[in-house]
Design a protein around this motif. Structure first.
Motif, PDB file in Angstrom:
ATOM      1  N   UNK A  14       0.605  -1.327   0.041  1.00 41.41           N
ATOM      2  CA  UNK A  14      -0.557   0.336  -0.100  1.00 41.41           C
ATOM      3  C   UNK A  14       0.849   0.983   0.340  1.00 41.41           C
ATOM      4  N   UNK A  15       1.157   1.727  -0.778  1.00 43.15           N
ATOM      5  CA  UNK A  15       1.565   3.317  -1.353  1.00 43.15           C
ATOM      6  C   UNK A  15       0.321   4.688  -1.295  1.00 43.15           C
ATOM      7  N   UNK A  57      14.374  -1.503  -5.831  1.00 44.78           N
ATOM      8  CA  UNK A  57      12.989  -1.431  -7.217  1.00 44.78           C
ATOM      9  C   UNK A  57      12.459  -0.264  -6.933  1.00 44.78           C
ATOM     10  N   UNK A  58      12.337   0.480  -6.253  1.00 48.87           N
ATOM     11  CA  UNK A  58      11.503   1.707  -6.319  1.00 48.87           C
ATOM     12  C   UNK A  58      12.323   2.892  -7.266  1.00 48.87           C
ATOM     13  N   UNK A  59      13.584   2.720  -6.877  1.00 49.11           N
ATOM     14  CA  UNK A  59      14.784   3.760  -7.393  1.00 49.11           C
ATOM     15  C   UNK A  59      14.632   3.861  -9.562  1.00 49.11           C
ATOM     16  N   UNK A  60      14.125   2.681  -9.441  1.00 48.17           N
ATOM     17  CA  UNK A  60      14.387   2.377 -10.864  1.00 48.17           C
ATOM     18  C   UNK A  60      12.836   1.465 -11.964  1.00 48.17           C
ATOM     19  N   UNK A 328      -1.417   0.137  -4.894  1.00 49.81           N
ATOM     20  CA  UNK A 328      -1.054  -0.631  -4.728  1.00 49.81           C
ATOM     21  C   UNK A 328      -0.149  -0.917  -5.685  1.00 49.81           C
ATOM     22  N   UNK A 329       1.084  -1.676  -5.121  1.00 47.89           N
ATOM     23  CA  UNK A 329       1.930  -1.814  -5.708  1.00 47.89           C
ATOM     24  C   UNK A 329       2.229  -3.032  -6.190  1.00 47.89           C
ATOM     25  N   UNK A 330       2.417  -4.146  -6.535  1.00 48.78           N
ATOM     26  CA  UNK A 330       2.718  -5.743  -6.751  1.00 48.78           C
ATOM     27  C   UNK A 330       4.010  -5.144  -7.154  1.00 48.78           C
ATOM     28  N   UNK A 331       5.186  -6.767  -6.170  1.00 52.82           N
ATOM     29  CA  UNK A 331       5.609  -7.214  -6.689  1.00 52.82           C
ATOM     30  C   UNK A 331       5.661  -8.480  -6.964  1.00 52.82           C
ATOM     31  N   UNK A 332       6.562  -9.126  -8.151  1.00 53.15           N
ATOM     32  CA  UNK A 332       6.302 -10.489  -8.200  1.00 53.15           C
ATOM     33  C   UNK A 332       7.853 -11.290  -7.917  1.00 53.15           C
ATOM     34  N   UNK A 333       7.618 -12.761  -9.182  1.00 54.00           N
ATOM     35  CA  UNK A 333       8.534 -13.508  -8.497  1.00 54.00           C
ATOM     36  C   UNK A 333      10.265 -12.753  -9.797  1.00 54.00           C
TER      37      UNK A 333
END
Length: 357
Positions: A14-15, A57-60, A328-333
């Protein structure tokens, strides 16, 4: 963590996205749960050394850009604090950031965790640099102003002259304003931060940092040896006018390759410490700091401070944060592919470990 809301095989964060002084701060409100116990500073050290994948992850691309910072809301360890805050960005893990603290406050209000009555609220943040008290003014159920008393700032070194490729000899000083800055007077190198192109500012500041001795860093009396500086503050001249009041144009460079859109809160504190050391700023003066993009903060010199053997300053910084979006930010494999186990650990909550605030 909101696993039920995420598509199968993905993790959901949650961002809230906010801005303060023109700089974007993305605030993770929930979804990260696997931090070890201890102080906020110790949690930041864990992220830095064992789980830096979250920051990266969040700066690229595709999740972010180098100019955006990430803020993680965590439980405080100090009973005097209301909220814990860890700040991450292209520059690494600064102990404090004024614009990001303001973004975090706006995000907390947006999420209903901070009252938004007309009465001024007081909030105490625990950051890796220590405790910071923020006074929050609201109107029409939204945060309008945030004023905080910054951690004490001080000039940490005497003047040093660097040989900078393409620029010759450049006089600089290391200044602490909540994080480390290399401070340069624009007039010393013929650069006006108000009129010089962003490309030229980037070129000069990048060359300056490249010329630094990696061993040259600030030893903070309370925090120990700080990381090598990744921020440059290019200061213009102190001016006064009927329209702008007392003001200083400045540019803050965040390595690698970012000129901040705002003057930054820690940069404003560092500037006031620098000007005070030079005898240019009497106590009680309020200075408006202006970025090359026209964004501003207000910094007030409250008085002197003692930090170990250093004589420094107490400052109050004021800005106007605003929430821009919630998502919502989704992170996957693919995000986790080849990354360290510490990063994976952030999204599990083993028994006995601290849960999100």
């Amino acid at each position: 963590m909101a696993r039920d809301d995420a598509p199968a095989g993905r993790i959901s964060l949650d961002v809230v996205e906010a801005q303060a002084g023109g700089d974007i701060g993305r605030v993770v409100m929930s979804g990260v749960a696997g931090l070890p116990g201890g102080s906020v500073a110790e949690c930041a050290q864990f992220l830095q050394h064992d789980a830096d994948g979250l920051r990266r992850c969040f700066i690229s691309a595709p999740h972010g850009t180098p100019s955006h910072c990430l803020n993680l809301i965590v439980p405080p360890s100090d009973e005097r604090a209301d909220v814990g805050l860890i700040i991450m960005g292209t520059m690494g893990y600064p102990g404090f950031s004024g614009s990001n603290a303001m973004c975090a406050v706006a995000a907390l209000a947006e999420a209903g965790r901070l009252p938004t009555t007309e009465d001024e609220q007081r909030l105490v943040l625990e950051t890796p640099a220590g405790l910071s008290t923020l006074d929050v003014g609201c109107r029409a159920a939204r945060v309008e102003t945030v004023t905080y008393e910054a951690v004490p700032g001080f000039v940490a070194t005497g003047e040093r002259r660097l040989d900078v490729e393409g620029w010759g000899t450049v006089p600089v000083e290391l200044v602490y304003g909540g994080t480390s800055y290399v401070v340069v007077r624009g007039a010393e190198v013929g650069i006006d931060p108000a009129t010089t192109t962003i490309e030229s500012l980037n070129h000069f500041c990048g060359a300056l940092l490249a010329s630094l001795d990696p061993a040259w860093r600030i030893h903070h009396p309370l925090l120990g040896d700080l990381p090598p500086p990744a921020l440059v503050l290019l200061a213009g001249e102190l001016e006064s006018s009927a329209v702008k009041g007392v003001h200083v144009p400045l540019a803050v460079y965040m390595h690698p390759g970012v000129i901040c859109r705002g003057p930054t809160g820690t940069g404003t504190t560092a500037l006031l410490a620098y000007l005070t050391k030079r005898g240019e700023l009497p106590p009680g003066t309020t200075v408006r700091t202006l970025s090359p993009f026209g964004n501003a903060f207000e910094g007030t010199l409250l008085g002197g401070a003692r930090i170990g053997d250093f004589t420094g300053v107490r400052t109050a910084i004021r800005g106007h944060p605003r929430v821009l979006a919630r998502s919502q930010v989704f992170l996957d494999d693919e995000t986790f592919s080849g990354d360290e186990q510490g990063f994976r650990r952030l999204f599990d909550t083993p028994s006995g470990e601290r849960s999100p605030i």
